[in-house]
Design an enzyme around this catalytic site. Structure first.
Site, PDB file in Angstrom:
ATOM      1  N   GLU A  21      24.920   0.718  15.725  1.00 48.83           N
ATOM      2  CA  GLU A  21      23.605   1.632  16.734  1.00 48.83           C
ATOM      3  C   GLU A  21      23.445   2.047  18.074  1.00 48.83           C
ATOM      4  OE1 GLU A  21      19.337   1.469  14.421  1.00 48.83           O
ATOM      5  OE2 GLU A  21      20.176  -1.004  14.959  1.00 48.83           O
ATOM      6  N   TYR A  53       5.567  21.660  30.459  1.00 47.71           N
ATOM      7  CA  TYR A  53       5.458  20.764  29.195  1.00 47.71           C
ATOM      8  C   TYR A  53       7.596  21.272  28.874  1.00 47.71           C
ATOM      9  CZ  TYR A  53       5.527  25.630  26.755  1.00 47.71           C
ATOM     10  OH  TYR A  53       5.432  26.847  27.276  1.00 47.71           O
ATOM     11  N   GLU A  73      10.071   0.811  19.322  1.00 46.82           N
ATOM     12  CA  GLU A  73       9.016   0.209  20.456  1.00 46.82           C
ATOM     13  C   GLU A  73       9.105   0.457  21.979  1.00 46.82           C
ATOM     14  OE1 GLU A  73      10.428  -1.241  17.791  1.00 46.82           O
ATOM     15  OE2 GLU A  73       8.348  -2.329  16.350  1.00 46.82           O
ATOM     16  N   LYS A  98      13.020   7.227  14.491  1.00 44.64           N
ATOM     17  CA  LYS A  98      13.761   6.832  13.339  1.00 44.64           C
ATOM     18  C   LYS A  98      14.908   7.782  12.272  1.00 44.64           C
ATOM     19  CE  LYS A  98      17.251   2.785  14.039  1.00 44.64           C
ATOM     20  NZ  LYS A  98      17.408   1.736  15.318  1.00 44.64           N
TER      21      LYS A  98
END
Length: 121
Positions: A21, A53, A73, A98
């Site tokens: 990953e 934004y 997290e 994810k």
């Protein structure tokens, strides 16, 4: 409380516990909800009075790609903290999805959702 929402911000980054990953990377999707007082820009119609934004999205992408972390997290927390530091946001919720998590099951995505508040000064 007024809110600005960025939904479905796609970022290619290198987070995960598995070495693959961090080497190959994968797509992530961010939903960012920022609570702020929007009465001034609502009255003035000036970009300088609101939370831009576009700049928030660029910061979120930059943070997501700045380092490789194990957990989503942690990545979500890094995004939230950076936005709180940079913009006049009272509260922020970051949902980090994810979709290609290495899970042996059929699913749309795994996600975490965190909410952080501006520390009173």
């Amino acid at each position: 409380m007024d809110k600005i929402v960025i939904k479905g911000l796609r970022v290619y980054a290198y987070h995960g516990v598995n070495a693959e990953e961090k080497e190959k990377g994968q797509p992530f999707i961010l939903d960012i909800t920022m609570a702020a007082d929007l009465s001034r820009p609502g009255a003035s119609d000036f970009l300088s009075d609101t939370i831009n934004y576009s700049k928030v999205a660029k910061l979120a992408v930059r943070v997501m790609q700045s380092e490789k972390v194990n957990l989503i997290e942690r990545a979500a927390t890094m995004v939230a903290e950076a936005i709180l530091e940079e913009f006049p946001v009272r509260e922020i919720t970051v949902q980090l999805k994810k979709p290609r998590a290495p899970v042996a099951a059929d699913f749309d995505y795994v996600a975490v959702e965190i909410t952080r508040r501006q520390v009173a000064q």
